[in-house]
Design an enzyme around this catalytic site. Structure first.
Site, PDB file in Angstrom:
ATOM      1  N   GLU A   1      -8.070  20.272  -2.368  1.00 24.32           N
ATOM      2  CA  GLU A   1      -8.950  19.089  -2.349  1.00 24.32           C
ATOM      3  C   GLU A   1     -10.241  19.348  -1.591  1.00 24.32           C
ATOM      4  O   GLU A   1     -11.210  18.619  -1.742  1.00 24.32           O
ATOM      5  CB  GLU A   1      -8.192  17.878  -1.749  1.00 24.32           C
ATOM      6  CG  GLU A   1      -8.069  17.856  -0.234  1.00 24.32           C
ATOM      7  CD  GLU A   1      -6.964  18.757   0.317  1.00 24.32           C
ATOM      8  OE1 GLU A   1      -6.412  19.577  -0.431  1.00 24.32           O
ATOM      9  OE2 GLU A   1      -6.674  18.629   1.531  1.00 24.32           O
TER      10      GLU A   1
ATOM     11  N   CYS B   1      -0.301  21.912   2.291  1.00 27.79           N
ATOM     12  CA  CYS B   1      -0.263  22.168   3.735  1.00 27.79           C
ATOM     13  C   CYS B   1       0.928  21.436   4.381  1.00 27.79           C
ATOM     14  O   CYS B   1       2.058  21.829   4.179  1.00 27.79           O
ATOM     15  CB  CYS B   1      -1.603  21.784   4.359  1.00 27.79           C
ATOM     16  SG  CYS B   1      -1.883  22.533   5.969  1.00 27.79           S
TER      17      CYS B   1
ATOM     18  N   HIS C   1      -5.956  24.298   0.830  1.00 27.13           N
ATOM     19  CA  HIS C   1      -6.336  22.913   0.504  1.00 27.13           C
ATOM     20  C   HIS C   1      -7.217  22.856  -0.744  1.00 27.13           C
ATOM     21  O   HIS C   1      -8.440  22.962  -0.631  1.00 27.13           O
ATOM     22  CB  HIS C   1      -7.096  22.301   1.676  1.00 27.13           C
ATOM     23  CG  HIS C   1      -6.240  21.973   2.848  1.00 27.13           C
ATOM     24  ND1 HIS C   1      -5.667  20.735   3.032  1.00 27.13           N
ATOM     25  CD2 HIS C   1      -5.845  22.730   3.901  1.00 27.13           C
ATOM     26  CE1 HIS C   1      -4.961  20.736   4.153  1.00 27.13           C
ATOM     27  NE2 HIS C   1      -5.049  21.932   4.702  1.00 27.13           N
TER      28      HIS C   1
END
Lengths: 90, 217
Positions: free
Chosen positions: B196, B86, B194
């Site tokens: 994560e 990002c 994302h």
């Protein structure tokens, strides 16, 4: 050391879509203002610089504009540079 | 050997990345302050999401001049794996480690939702063994994720098989539906989604694990 005043205008390149400009144009229509075309939103950077001479000030500001103020992948910039006349005291 | 997670003023996904690495994948990690320059002992670097330097000027434009990023450029040029997520992807483009730029979403909305992606290339270690066109789901959360580049750059990306992920349904107007790209040598990956946020099953999906696991090859 001479002082100069500069204004750098940063605009999205014509080929890059400006959704914020489109939204502002649409709002202009909502306001009842007709005829607005090609509304594009850019940035204005005003600054002052000290340099031994105008050519050197220009060189530094071109570097600044190209490397920091604008991203040449998506933006164009123009630079306006003028000597800053300060009042000398006796 | 641990993974280094760079922390800029304004980063806000650094702790999520660390949790995903350590808590979900058992990969040791440590934070790297943006003023650090020592990357010794690290096997991989992550530039996490967030709003480094408040996104002033342009996303990633100020972060690009952080002292640590000169070390990251050296690390990447020596073949070290570097992942930009990002805002990290935006920084990698400003830095010149990846081509192009991330611009304001076509519809101006900040989009925060899980989204389907196609794996577009399995050329690099990040996605080795995965089938091209496999669909995965990752969350996106960005206002400026519309990937833009010149036509010749796009052709280079296509010819070098450097487009790692494409959106199945383009949410932001990215050219060629691009969600993530790699550099020619394949060790630098930047993506807007994302991974994560998709590593712990409790969050609804674990497709992000494949990307973060690849940090250690």
């Amino acid at each position: 050391m001479p002082r100069f005043q500069a204004q750098v205008l940063v605009n999205l390149r014509p080929s890059v879509l400006d959704p914020a400009g489109e939204a502002a144009k649409s709002a202009a229509n909502s306001l009842g203002i007709e005829g607005i075309q090609n509304l594009r939103i850019g940035k204005v950077v005003n600054l002052e610089i000290e340099a031994p001479e105008e050519a050197e000030a220009l060189r530094r500001l071109e570097l600044l504009s190209d490397r920091l103020l604008a991203n040449p992948v998506i933006e164009d910039w123009t630079l306006d540079l003028n000597p800053l006349h300060t009042t000398k005291t006796a | 050997m641990p993974v280094g997670i760079v922390v800029f003023p304004g980063s806000n996904c650094d702790r999520d990345v660390r949790w995903a690495l350590e808590g979900c994948l058992g990969i040791p990690a440590r934070y790297l302050w943006h003023e650090d320059q020592d990357l010794s002992g690290l096997d991989a670097i992550v530039l996490p999401g967030g709003f480094s330097y408040g996104d002033y000027l342009r996303c990633g434009a100020i972060a690009r001049f952080s002292p640590i990023l000169q070390a990251v450029v050296g690390f990447a040029n020596c073949g070290g794996p570097v992942l930009g997520i990002c805002n990290g992807f935006q920084i990698l483009t400003e830095l010149g480690l990846l081509p192009g730029a991330l611009t304001r979403n076509k519809d101006l909305h900040f989009i925060c939702e899980p989204i389907a992606l196609n794996i577009s290339s399995n050329r690099t270690a990040w996605l080795k063994g995965r089938d091209v066109n496999d669909e995965i789901f990752l969350p996106i959360a960005h206002g400026e994720g519309r990937y833009q580049c010149a036509d010749d750059t796009l052709h280079e990306l296509q010819d070098n098989d450097s487009i790692a992920f494409r959106y199945v349904t383009n949410p932001n107007g990215s050219i060629d539906d691009i969600a993530g790209i790699t550099n020619p040598t394949g060790n630098v990956l930047g993506l807007m989604p994302h991974p994560e946020r998709a590593c712990d099953p409790i969050l609804g999906g674990i497709d992000g694990q494949l990307i973060l696991s690849a940090l250690l090859g």
